[in-house]
Design a protein around this motif. Sequence first.
Motif, PDB file in Angstrom:
ATOM      1  N   LYS A  42       0.832  -1.203   0.000  1.00 42.99           N
ATOM      2  CA  LYS A  42       0.000   0.000   0.000  1.00 42.99           C
ATOM      3  C   LYS A  42       0.868   1.254   0.000  1.00 42.99           C
ATOM      4  O   LYS A  42       0.585   2.220  -0.722  1.00 42.99           O
ATOM      5  CB  LYS A  42      -0.925   0.009   1.212  1.00 42.99           C
ATOM      6  CG  LYS A  42      -1.870   1.208   1.243  1.00 42.99           C
ATOM      7  CD  LYS A  42      -2.813   1.161   2.427  1.00 42.99           C
ATOM      8  CE  LYS A  42      -3.771   2.352   2.428  1.00 42.99           C
ATOM      9  NZ  LYS A  42      -4.682   2.328   3.592  1.00 42.99           N
ATOM     10  N   ALA A  43       1.945   1.241   0.790  1.00 44.77           N
ATOM     11  CA  ALA A  43       2.854   2.395   0.827  1.00 44.77           C
ATOM     12  C   ALA A  43       3.484   2.633  -0.539  1.00 44.77           C
ATOM     13  O   ALA A  43       3.645   3.785  -0.968  1.00 44.77           O
ATOM     14  CB  ALA A  43       3.929   2.177   1.882  1.00 44.77           C
ATOM     15  N   GLU A  46       0.812   4.225  -2.784  1.00 46.16           N
ATOM     16  CA  GLU A  46       0.609   5.621  -2.401  1.00 46.16           C
ATOM     17  C   GLU A  46       1.716   6.508  -2.961  1.00 46.16           C
ATOM     18  O   GLU A  46       1.451   7.620  -3.461  1.00 46.16           O
ATOM     19  CB  GLU A  46       0.545   5.739  -0.881  1.00 46.16           C
ATOM     20  CG  GLU A  46      -0.724   5.168  -0.276  1.00 46.16           C
ATOM     21  CD  GLU A  46      -0.693   5.129   1.242  1.00 46.16           C
ATOM     22  OE1 GLU A  46      -1.778   5.028   1.856  1.00 46.16           O
ATOM     23  OE2 GLU A  46       0.423   5.180   1.819  1.00 46.16           O
ATOM     24  N   LYS A  47       2.947   6.040  -2.902  1.00 43.48           N
ATOM     25  CA  LYS A  47       4.056   6.829  -3.416  1.00 43.48           C
ATOM     26  C   LYS A  47       3.959   6.984  -4.935  1.00 43.48           C
ATOM     27  O   LYS A  47       4.169   8.090  -5.479  1.00 43.48           O
ATOM     28  CB  LYS A  47       5.383   6.175  -3.036  1.00 43.48           C
ATOM     29  CG  LYS A  47       6.610   6.977  -3.465  1.00 43.48           C
ATOM     30  CD  LYS A  47       6.660   8.334  -2.784  1.00 43.48           C
ATOM     31  CE  LYS A  47       7.888   9.128  -3.190  1.00 43.48           C
ATOM     32  NZ  LYS A  47       7.938  10.451  -2.542  1.00 43.48           N
ATOM     33  N   VAL A  49       1.289   6.899  -6.794  1.00 42.49           N
ATOM     34  CA  VAL A  49       0.175   7.796  -7.091  1.00 42.49           C
ATOM     35  C   VAL A  49       0.575   9.254  -6.885  1.00 42.49           C
ATOM     36  O   VAL A  49       0.113  10.157  -7.604  1.00 42.49           O
ATOM     37  CB  VAL A  49      -1.047   7.422  -6.241  1.00 42.49           C
ATOM     38  CG1 VAL A  49      -2.117   8.517  -6.290  1.00 42.49           C
ATOM     39  CG2 VAL A  49      -1.624   6.083  -6.684  1.00 42.49           C
ATOM     40  N   SER A  50       1.465   9.514  -5.932  1.00 39.45           N
ATOM     41  CA  SER A  50       1.850  10.889  -5.595  1.00 39.45           C
ATOM     42  C   SER A  50       2.583  11.596  -6.735  1.00 39.45           C
ATOM     43  O   SER A  50       2.721  12.826  -6.706  1.00 39.45           O
ATOM     44  CB  SER A  50       2.735  10.896  -4.340  1.00 39.45           C
ATOM     45  OG  SER A  50       4.053  10.440  -4.633  1.00 39.45           O
ATOM     46  N   ALA A 152      -3.568   3.718  -9.683  1.00 32.14           N
ATOM     47  CA  ALA A 152      -3.319   2.966  -8.445  1.00 32.14           C
ATOM     48  C   ALA A 152      -3.365   1.467  -8.686  1.00 32.14           C
ATOM     49  O   ALA A 152      -2.485   0.714  -8.247  1.00 32.14           O
ATOM     50  CB  ALA A 152      -4.343   3.377  -7.383  1.00 32.14           C
ATOM     51  N   ILE A 336      -6.688   4.877  -4.989  1.00 32.23           N
ATOM     52  CA  ILE A 336      -6.306   3.899  -3.970  1.00 32.23           C
ATOM     53  C   ILE A 336      -7.506   3.399  -3.182  1.00 32.23           C
ATOM     54  O   ILE A 336      -7.563   2.226  -2.798  1.00 32.23           O
ATOM     55  CB  ILE A 336      -5.252   4.514  -3.017  1.00 32.23           C
ATOM     56  CG1 ILE A 336      -3.956   4.791  -3.771  1.00 32.23           C
ATOM     57  CG2 ILE A 336      -4.978   3.591  -1.836  1.00 32.23           C
ATOM     58  CD1 ILE A 336      -2.917   5.522  -2.943  1.00 32.23           C
ATOM     59  N   LYS A 337      -8.467   4.264  -2.947  1.00 34.00           N
ATOM     60  CA  LYS A 337      -9.612   3.905  -2.108  1.00 34.00           C
ATOM     61  C   LYS A 337     -10.398   2.715  -2.653  1.00 34.00           C
ATOM     62  O   LYS A 337     -11.136   2.058  -1.930  1.00 34.00           O
ATOM     63  CB  LYS A 337     -10.548   5.103  -1.954  1.00 34.00           C
ATOM     64  CG  LYS A 337     -11.223   5.546  -3.242  1.00 34.00           C
ATOM     65  CD  LYS A 337     -12.389   6.505  -2.999  1.00 34.00           C
ATOM     66  CE  LYS A 337     -11.925   7.837  -2.495  1.00 34.00           C
ATOM     67  NZ  LYS A 337     -13.064   8.790  -2.375  1.00 34.00           N
TER      68      LYS A 337
END
Length: 450
Positions: A42-43, A46-47, A49-50, A152, A336-337
């Motif tokens: 997940k981390a 998230e990165k 996607v950023s 994502a 991500i959600k």
Amino acid sequence: MFKRYLLLGAFFLPLVSHAQEIVNRDPEIERYVKAISADSMKASVEKLVSFGSRHTMSSVTDATKGIGAARRWTLSKFQSYAKNSGGRLTAELQSWTLKPDGRRIDKEHEIANVVATLKGTDPADDRVFVISAHIDSRAFDIMNRDIDSPGANDDASGVATALELARVMAQAKFPATLVFLIVSGEEQGLYGADYYAQQAVDKKWNLEAILNNDTMGSSAGSEMSVIDNTRLRVFSEGLPAYQTAEQAATIRSIGAENDGKTRQLARYMKEVGERYVENLEVVLIYRNDRFQRGGDHTPFVNRGFAAVRITEMNENFDHQHQDIHTEKGKEYGDLIKFMDFEYLRKNAGVNLAALANLAKAPQMPQEVKIEVKGSANYAKLNWKAPKSGKVKGYYVLMRETYQPFWQKKFFVTDTSITLPYSRDSYFFAVQSITEGGNESLPVIPLPTGR
């Protein structure tokens, strides 16, 4: 006389719709599978996607946005894992220039793959096993390189899987080599995968299997609110597109249209994946890919390599190739959600189990033959030992011709066997195995003695 041993729990495998019950797990592989972390993946997502847009044609120089920044971060993650590998894991950017193609490449642009290689420990073993994913993303307009396209699930889920496997396996010592391949240009035309596949041909690499992971982290489909985190699809082609007329004639003559290298790899993933990952069925899809869609395994398949596509069971098209927006109360966009990281963890486990089992196994047996003269009421097979690897013995696999999976498994220590089954009524294959039970890919016998 040949030696034959029956394997309890593996000799008779019932052909049912649910996952096969397989025993005898390798403790090392089991430990690696359990070490996979949903939070870690997940981390990573998230990165990724950023970085905003990871469009193939987005910025390659911006420090925080665009595909260039995403590739450099991915490279740095592989390099951080390499510190625990004793020098065996290395990572690099493989860069070149794309030329305009009149379709989805409108100007010259730098493209790069991130390639991390965990070198095998046996100098005599030249096999390479690849897990791949694509780092680029897109929105609805395939040429819009500026709009945020988080990607994502498509395909940060695949990149996160490759990163997680590298993290877990960096200290592993396998005879064969593993490659964690992150390609660019998938959405624009499979450019990164095509480049790497051609390198493999030109440099004569022994790529024995490619596991392409693309869109594999959502358990909720877009139709009828289907939620299913217990099944994973593996796509595999049947008749290889690269075959010559002579090869095609041989395939037809022995009825092996459903037994090419890629189809064997898919069956292998099902058996081994379900052996180590609980509450997950690996569903084999007998076609190369979805209708009117493409994936990074195809450039490898087209060059004669065994390559499969691994994808979630029910794709959600509201969250794939969509601009981020809300319409009539429904949210669109690959965010991500909408992902299920426990499901992604299990899917990553299937990849790891298959890769580790292959990399620990001996090479495949050589010159596997089936005798076709004499009485057809028996099946006489013979083969030669593999080129490398410590072999305990061999599995001889058997199934009725209309069945999709292997039904019976015989263990032998010799390099020949005579079975009291009609060679005309069954399909057979042979695998090399280690002392610990790690199996090579199966090899279909060719007829001899005509």
